[in-house]
Design a protein around this motif. Sequence first.
Motif, PDB file in Angstrom:
ATOM      1  N   ASP A   1       0.721  -1.216  -0.083  1.00 35.15           N
ATOM      2  CA  ASP A   1       0.177  -0.114   0.029  1.00 35.15           C
ATOM      3  C   ASP A   1       1.182   1.117   0.004  1.00 35.15           C
ATOM      4  OD1 ASP A   1      -1.792   2.210   0.259  1.00 35.15           O
ATOM      5  OD2 ASP A   1      -2.555   1.202   2.151  1.00 35.15           O
ATOM      6  N   ALA A   2       1.263   1.706  -1.119  1.00 32.89           N
ATOM      7  CA  ALA A   2       2.331   2.944  -1.113  1.00 32.89           C
ATOM      8  C   ALA A   2       1.622   4.168  -0.519  1.00 32.89           C
ATOM      9  CB  ALA A   2       2.447   3.114  -2.681  1.00 32.89           C
ATOM     10  N   GLY A   3       0.326   4.042  -0.756  1.00 34.07           N
ATOM     11  CA  GLY A   3      -0.394   5.495  -0.083  1.00 34.07           C
ATOM     12  C   GLY A   3      -0.523   5.424   1.733  1.00 34.07           C
ATOM     13  N   LEU A   4       0.035   4.353   2.174  1.00 38.88           N
ATOM     14  CA  LEU A   4       0.005   4.460   3.668  1.00 38.88           C
ATOM     15  C   LEU A   4       0.977   5.263   4.288  1.00 38.88           C
ATOM     16  CD1 LEU A   4      -1.218   3.124   6.430  1.00 38.88           C
ATOM     17  CD2 LEU A   4       0.394   1.519   6.215  1.00 38.88           C
ATOM     18  N   ALA A   5       0.573   5.985   5.117  1.00 38.74           N
ATOM     19  CA  ALA A   5       1.514   7.078   5.752  1.00 38.74           C
ATOM     20  C   ALA A   5       2.199   6.402   6.749  1.00 38.74           C
ATOM     21  CB  ALA A   5       0.841   8.291   6.316  1.00 38.74           C
ATOM     22  N   VAL A   6       3.758   6.391   6.673  1.00 40.82           N
ATOM     23  CA  VAL A   6       4.402   5.953   7.494  1.00 40.82           C
ATOM     24  C   VAL A   6       5.601   6.619   7.993  1.00 40.82           C
ATOM     25  CG1 VAL A   6       6.294   3.912   8.023  1.00 40.82           C
ATOM     26  CG2 VAL A   6       4.358   3.526   6.133  1.00 40.82           C
ATOM     27  N   VAL A   7       5.649   6.746   9.490  1.00 41.91           N
ATOM     28  CA  VAL A   7       6.551   7.560  10.220  1.00 41.91           C
ATOM     29  C   VAL A   7       7.422   6.561  10.990  1.00 41.91           C
ATOM     30  CG1 VAL A   7       6.981   9.344  12.136  1.00 41.91           C
ATOM     31  CG2 VAL A   7       5.003   9.459  10.569  1.00 41.91           C
TER      32      VAL A   7
ATOM     33  N   ASP B   1       5.615  17.183  19.065  1.00 40.21           N
ATOM     34  CA  ASP B   1       6.286  16.667  18.073  1.00 40.21           C
ATOM     35  C   ASP B   1       5.445  15.757  17.447  1.00 40.21           C
ATOM     36  OD1 ASP B   1       8.357  18.842  18.437  1.00 40.21           O
ATOM     37  OD2 ASP B   1       9.498  17.219  19.712  1.00 40.21           O
ATOM     38  N   VAL B   2       4.980  14.770  18.227  1.00 44.18           N
ATOM     39  CA  VAL B   2       4.336  13.589  17.580  1.00 44.18           C
ATOM     40  C   VAL B   2       2.818  13.821  17.136  1.00 44.18           C
ATOM     41  CG1 VAL B   2       3.141  11.203  18.351  1.00 44.18           C
ATOM     42  CG2 VAL B   2       5.320  11.733  19.446  1.00 44.18           C
TER      43      VAL B   2
ATOM     44  N   VAL C   1       2.149  13.413  13.171  1.00 42.67           N
ATOM     45  CA  VAL C   1       0.880  12.437  12.981  1.00 42.67           C
ATOM     46  C   VAL C   1      -0.454  13.519  12.315  1.00 42.67           C
ATOM     47  CG1 VAL C   1      -1.216  11.420  14.247  1.00 42.67           C
ATOM     48  CG2 VAL C   1       1.093  10.983  14.993  1.00 42.67           C
ATOM     49  N   GLN C   2      -0.521  14.442  12.602  1.00 40.74           N
ATOM     50  CA  GLN C   2      -1.554  15.233  11.729  1.00 40.74           C
ATOM     51  C   GLN C   2      -1.014  15.781  10.426  1.00 40.74           C
ATOM     52  OE1 GLN C   2      -1.710  18.776  14.415  1.00 40.74           O
ATOM     53  NE2 GLN C   2      -3.031  17.576  15.920  1.00 40.74           N
ATOM     54  N   LYS C   3       0.239  15.931  10.205  1.00 43.15           N
ATOM     55  CA  LYS C   3       0.643  16.242   8.748  1.00 43.15           C
ATOM     56  C   LYS C   3       0.463  14.938   8.006  1.00 43.15           C
ATOM     57  CE  LYS C   3       4.481  18.467   8.689  1.00 43.15           C
ATOM     58  NZ  LYS C   3       5.994  19.159   8.944  1.00 43.15           N
ATOM     59  N   ALA C   4       1.009  13.751   8.638  1.00 43.30           N
ATOM     60  CA  ALA C   4       1.024  12.393   8.044  1.00 43.30           C
ATOM     61  C   ALA C   4      -0.323  11.932   7.384  1.00 43.30           C
ATOM     62  CB  ALA C   4       1.573  11.388   8.682  1.00 43.30           C
TER      63      ALA C   4
ATOM     64  N   ARG D   1      -2.238  11.500   3.868  1.00 42.35           N
ATOM     65  CA  ARG D   1      -2.891  10.216   3.478  1.00 42.35           C
ATOM     66  C   ARG D   1      -4.260  10.641   2.999  1.00 42.35           C
ATOM     67  NH1 ARG D   1      -3.294   4.668   2.662  1.00 42.35           N
ATOM     68  NH2 ARG D   1      -4.889   3.886   3.736  1.00 42.35           N
ATOM     69  N   ALA D   2      -4.934  11.810   3.674  1.00 46.35           N
ATOM     70  CA  ALA D   2      -6.117  12.074   3.351  1.00 46.35           C
ATOM     71  C   ALA D   2      -6.067  12.535   1.569  1.00 46.35           C
ATOM     72  CB  ALA D   2      -6.783  13.044   4.058  1.00 46.35           C
TER      73      ALA D   2
END
Length: 128
Positions: free
Chosen positions: A71-77, A108-109, A113-116, A120-121
């Motif tokens: 899933d290339a679109g999944l946001a990963v941090v 920071d977290v 998370v909000q940006k990622a 994703r959206a």
Amino acid sequence: MATILIVDDARSTLRALEVILKREGYTVRTAVSGEEGLTCIEHQEVDLLLCDVKMPKMDGLAVLRQVKAQDAGLAVVMMSVHGDISTAVSAMKEGAFDYLVKPFGEEDVLRVVQKALAMRALVVENLL
């Protein structure tokens, strides 16, 4: 609300992030290994993955590669105690959205998370 999966072999990190993110209204899943995290992603809808780099057996970069192949679109941090620039660069080249160096603050977290999740959206919206 978004579902976030946290993969980290340090249970204290899992618990702290779980508390922070649940307080913000996110649905949170946890896994203590890369293998367990991949199984969770196969069986549940996940919007964001927070993954430790250094773990026994399967490290975070291996998890990142497998997740992005599925899933290339999944946001990963990615997260690590080690502020190793080469590992951070490798993670970003492999498709990670961002890289957090432990210890990190709650603000920071939440910012990452909000940006990622916003990214994703946009990916999901463009696919639709």
